[in-house]
Design an enzyme around this catalytic site. Structure first.
Site: not given
Ligand code: IMP
Ligand code: MG
Length: 187
Positions: A48, A107, A156-157, A169
């Site tokens: 990402g 997130d 979700f974005v 992407r």
């Molecule tokens: P975390 O580990 O919960 O902080 O989530 C982070 C990972 O989840 C990021 O590297 C993203 O790949 C994916 N992610 C979390 N929220 C989104 C979103 O809203 N859109 C797309 N990918 C997301």
């Molecule tokens: Mg990611």
């Protein structure tokens, strides 16, 4: 009789391309100021962060190396599917280096937290975390961000590197993923 099918697609624009461009330029200045000429290894979290990294590195004014690590929590859905695990073999040589871990979105913080812990465990001199987006969510946060592009609502974005099931992407802006009624499902 089949039910109504929902297709998830990019909808409302949350951050437009011009605003992203201006903010990444300013963020590059912030990061450059903090490191004050010290050499940095930027560790990008795949997939990402690729678009963000490509723009950010051209705003950084210090001796810079780049490495990438593949981490994934979302398996083609909009909610996390598994706990992360990053082995030392997945990481570059970190000993004695200033590591800046960069991800697309923060997130729960699980991804950045796991990468930062692994990097610290490999003897990095300093570890800082940067996310292009910080989601305004009620989860418990696992790591403190040093640099943030934008704060966004708990949606979700997609776009600017962020995907839904591998798609979107390439959008130049950030959009909310929305469900559209596609009418009755066909057999
Ligand atoms: P975390 O580990 O919960 O902080 O989530 C982070 C990972 O989840 C990021 O590297 C993203 O790949 C994916 N992610 C979390 N929220 C989104 C979103 O809203 N859109 C797309 N990918 C997301
Ligand atoms: Mg990611």
């Amino acid at each position: 009789m089949k039910g109504v099918e929902m297709e998830m697609r990019p909808g409302k624009v949350i951050v437009d391309a011009e605003t992203i461009c201006r903010r990444v330029e300013a963020l590059g200045g912030e990061v450059t100021a903090v490191y004050d000429g010290s050499p940095v290894m930027l560790l990008g979290v795949l997939d990402g962060s690729i678009v963000f990294i490509a723009d950010l590195i051209r705003q950084l004014r210090m001796p810079l190396e780049i490495a990438l690590v593949k981490v994934s929590t979302y398996g083609g859905s909009t909610s996390p599917v598994a706990q992360l695990c990053i082995g030392p073999a997945d990481l570059p040589e970190c000993r004695g280096r200033n590591i800046l871990v960069v991800d697309d979105i923060y997130d729960s913080g699980a991804t950045l937290g796991a990468v930062c812990d692994a990097v610290a465990g490999k003897g990095a001199r300093s570890v800082r975390a940067c996310a292009f987006l910080e989601k305004d969510c009620p989860h418990k946060r696992l790591v403190t961000l040093d640099f943030v592009g934008f704060k966004v609502p708990d949606l979700f974005v997609v776009g600017y590197g962020l995907d839904y099931a591998g798609k979107y992407r390439n959008l130049p802006h950030i959009a909310a993923l929305e469900g559209y009624d596609e009418g009755p499902a066909r057999a």
